[in-house]
Design an enzyme around this catalytic site. Structure first.
Site, PDB file in Angstrom:
ATOM      1  N   TYR A 171       0.845  -1.200   0.000  1.00 43.36           N
ATOM      2  CA  TYR A 171       0.000   0.000   0.000  1.00 43.36           C
ATOM      3  C   TYR A 171       0.886   1.258   0.000  1.00 43.36           C
ATOM      4  O   TYR A 171       0.666   2.190  -0.778  1.00 43.36           O
ATOM      5  CB  TYR A 171      -0.967   0.020   1.194  1.00 43.36           C
ATOM      6  CG  TYR A 171      -1.789   1.292   1.190  1.00 43.36           C
ATOM      7  CD1 TYR A 171      -2.822   1.463   0.280  1.00 43.36           C
ATOM      8  CD2 TYR A 171      -1.491   2.343   2.057  1.00 43.36           C
ATOM      9  CE1 TYR A 171      -3.545   2.656   0.220  1.00 43.36           C
ATOM     10  CE2 TYR A 171      -2.198   3.535   2.010  1.00 43.36           C
ATOM     11  CZ  TYR A 171      -3.228   3.685   1.092  1.00 43.36           C
ATOM     12  OH  TYR A 171      -3.914   4.871   1.040  1.00 43.36           O
ATOM     13  N   ARG A 230     -10.493   4.840   7.730  1.00 46.72           N
ATOM     14  CA  ARG A 230      -9.660   3.893   6.979  1.00 46.72           C
ATOM     15  C   ARG A 230      -8.387   3.706   7.787  1.00 46.72           C
ATOM     16  O   ARG A 230      -7.676   4.664   8.058  1.00 46.72           O
ATOM     17  CB  ARG A 230      -9.309   4.427   5.587  1.00 46.72           C
ATOM     18  CG  ARG A 230     -10.493   4.494   4.663  1.00 46.72           C
ATOM     19  CD  ARG A 230     -10.047   4.765   3.240  1.00 46.72           C
ATOM     20  NE  ARG A 230      -9.393   3.595   2.646  1.00 46.72           N
ATOM     21  CZ  ARG A 230      -8.625   3.672   1.560  1.00 46.72           C
ATOM     22  NH1 ARG A 230      -8.382   4.813   0.984  1.00 46.72           N
ATOM     23  NH2 ARG A 230      -8.096   2.564   1.064  1.00 46.72           N
TER      24      ARG A 230
HETATM   25 CA    CA Z   1      -5.198   8.989   0.233  1.00 47.81          CA
END
Ligand code: CA
Length: 353
Positions: A171, A230
Site C-alpha cells: 500500500y 480507513r
Molecule cells: Ca489517500
C-alpha cells in the site's frame, strides 16, 4: 505547551532558527514569464500544499514545472481515492483510467473531493492536462506511468484491508514509493542527477515508504475518527496488542497502544539507511533540499511520537521552530544524517545502521 515560550526556552536553537527564517527567507514566488495555465498550476499547488509548493518553487527550472504537475496529478488521484462519498463502482474506474486522461485535452471531473481547492483541481483539470502536454515525451511518460500504477494500486486497496506487513509495504509503495520512483526518473531525465536514479528502486521506494509510514503512524487518531475511517496500521502489528484496532485509543489499553506505536516506528525506521544512501547520491543542491527536508521532518516526527501516548489522544506535530531549524539545516548530508542533527529523544535504543 509545546509551542509556548517554554518550548523555545528549552530549545533556544529553534527560536534562533525561527527568527532567522522570518527575517531572511522570502517565500519563493511563482515565476513571471510563464503561461496562464502554468501559473494556474502553481497557484493550485500553493492552495493544496503550502510546504510542497515552497520546495517545488525553489527547484531547478529544468524540473520545476514537471514536478509541480506531477504533484497535482498525484494529488488529483489521491482526492478521488480519499473521497468516500461516491460508490466504489463509480470511483474505481476513475482511478484505473486516470493516466489515460492526461492525453485527453479538455478532460475534467466533477463531483469529487472533500474540500473546495481539491474539488476545483478536478473540475479544472483540463488546465493541468494542457501544461502536461507541453512537456517533452521523456517527462510525460514518467508522470503517466506513475499515474497508471498509483491509480490501479489504490483501486486494489479499496477492496481489501492492510493485514500483513507485505500488504502494508505494498500500500505504501502505491501511494508513496511510486512518488519516489516518479521523482527519481524525472531527476534522471533532467540530467541534473545521475542516470542510475531511474532504476534505483530499492532506494526510491524506501524514501517514499519512510515518509508514508511516518504519516500513517502519526495519523492514527485522525484516521480512526474520520467519518469513513480507513486504518492503515497493519493487522500484523496491531493484532499483537489488541482485538480491534479502535481499542488502541481506549485508556485501558494504554500500555498496549504504546507498544504498538513503538513497533510501528521501528518498522518505519528500517528504511532510514536507504534514505541516507539516496540523499548521499544527489548532486544538485535544489534537488537535495527538496528531498532532504521531508525526510528530516519525518525523522523528527518519529522521534516525537516514540513512546508518546499523545498520538492516541491528539494531533502530534513538531514545533514550528523545530521545523524551521530542520529546513535551514537540511542543506548537506552531514546535517541530515540521523543521530547527529537531532535531539536526544531520538536515542531510543534502535540501531538502524
Ligand atoms: Ca489517500
Amino acid at each position: 505547551m509545546d509551542r509556548t515560550a517554554w518550548g523555545y526556552a528549552t530549545h533556544p536553537q529553534e527560536l534562533v532558527a525561527l527568527v532567522r527564517f522570518k527575517s531572511s527567507v522570502v517565500l519563493p514566488e511563482i515565476p513571471r514569464d510563464i503561461t496562464p495555465n502554468t501559473r494556474y498550476c502553481y497557484e493550485k499547488l500553493q492552495q493544496t500544499s503550502r510546504s510542497f509548493s515552497t520546495v517545488i518553487l525553489t527547484l531547478h527550472p529544468k524540473l520545476r514545472d514537471a514536478i509541480a504537475v506531477f504533484y497535482l496529478v498525484c494529488r488529483a488521484i489521491d482526492t478521488i481515492e480519499d473521497d468516500m462519498k461516491p460508490k466504489k463502482e463509480d470511483k474505481i474506474p476513475h482511478l484505473r483510467t486516470f493516466h489515460e486522461k492526461l492525453y485527453q485535452p479538455g478532460w475534467k471531473l466533477t463531483g469529487y473531493g472533500d474540500v473546495p481547492h481539491e474539488i476545483e483541481l478536478l473540475e479544472k483539470f483540463d488546465r493541468v492536462i494542457d501544461v502536461f502536454q507541453t512537456f517533452p515525451p521523456e517527462y510525460q511518460v514518467v508522470i503517466a506511468d506513475i499515474a497508471r500504477e498509483m491509480g490501479n494500486g489504490m483501486a486494489d486497496f479499496l477492496e481489501k484491508t492492510v493485514d500483513t506487513l507485505e500488504d502494508y509495504d505494498l500500500y505504501c509503495y502505491y501511494v508513496a514509493g511510486l512518488v519516489g520512483e516518479g521523482l527519481s526518473r524525472l531527476f534522471a531525465a533532467s540530467e541534473l542527477e545521475d542516470k542510475s536514479f531511474s532504476t534505483a528502486k530499492q532506494l526510491w521506494n524506501s524514501m517514499g515508504l519512510f515518509l508514508q509510514k511516518t504519516n500513517i503512524t502519526r495519523d492514527y487518531k485522525e484516521d480512526v475518527e474520520a467519518v469513513h475511517p480507513r486504518i492503515f496500521y497493519p493487522k500484523a502489528i496491531w493484532g499483537k496488542y489488541v482485538k480491534r484496532v479502535q481499542d488502541l485509543k481506549e485508556p485501558q489499553y494504554k500500555r498496549q497502544a504504546i507498544q504498538c506505536l513503538n513497533e510501528m516506528i521501528t518498522n518505519a525506521m528500517q528504511h532510514v539507511p536507504d534514505c541516507v544512501d539516496y540523499l548521499g547520491k544527489l548532486h544538485e543542491p535544489s534537488v537535495f533540499n527538496f528531498c532532504a527536508i521531508p525526510q528530516t521532518m519525518a525523522i523528527a516526527t518519529l522521534a516525537l511520537c516514540y513512546n508518546n501516548y499523545q498520538v492516541f489522544q491528539k494531533e502530534v506535530k513538531i514545533r514550528k521552530g523545530e521545523a524551521v531549524h530542520l529546513i535551514l539545516n537540511s542543506t548537506n548530508l552531514s546535517d541530515v544524517t540521523p543521530f547527529r542533527t537531532f535531539n536526544p529523544r531520538l536515542r531510543f535504543g534502535l540501531t538502524p545502521f
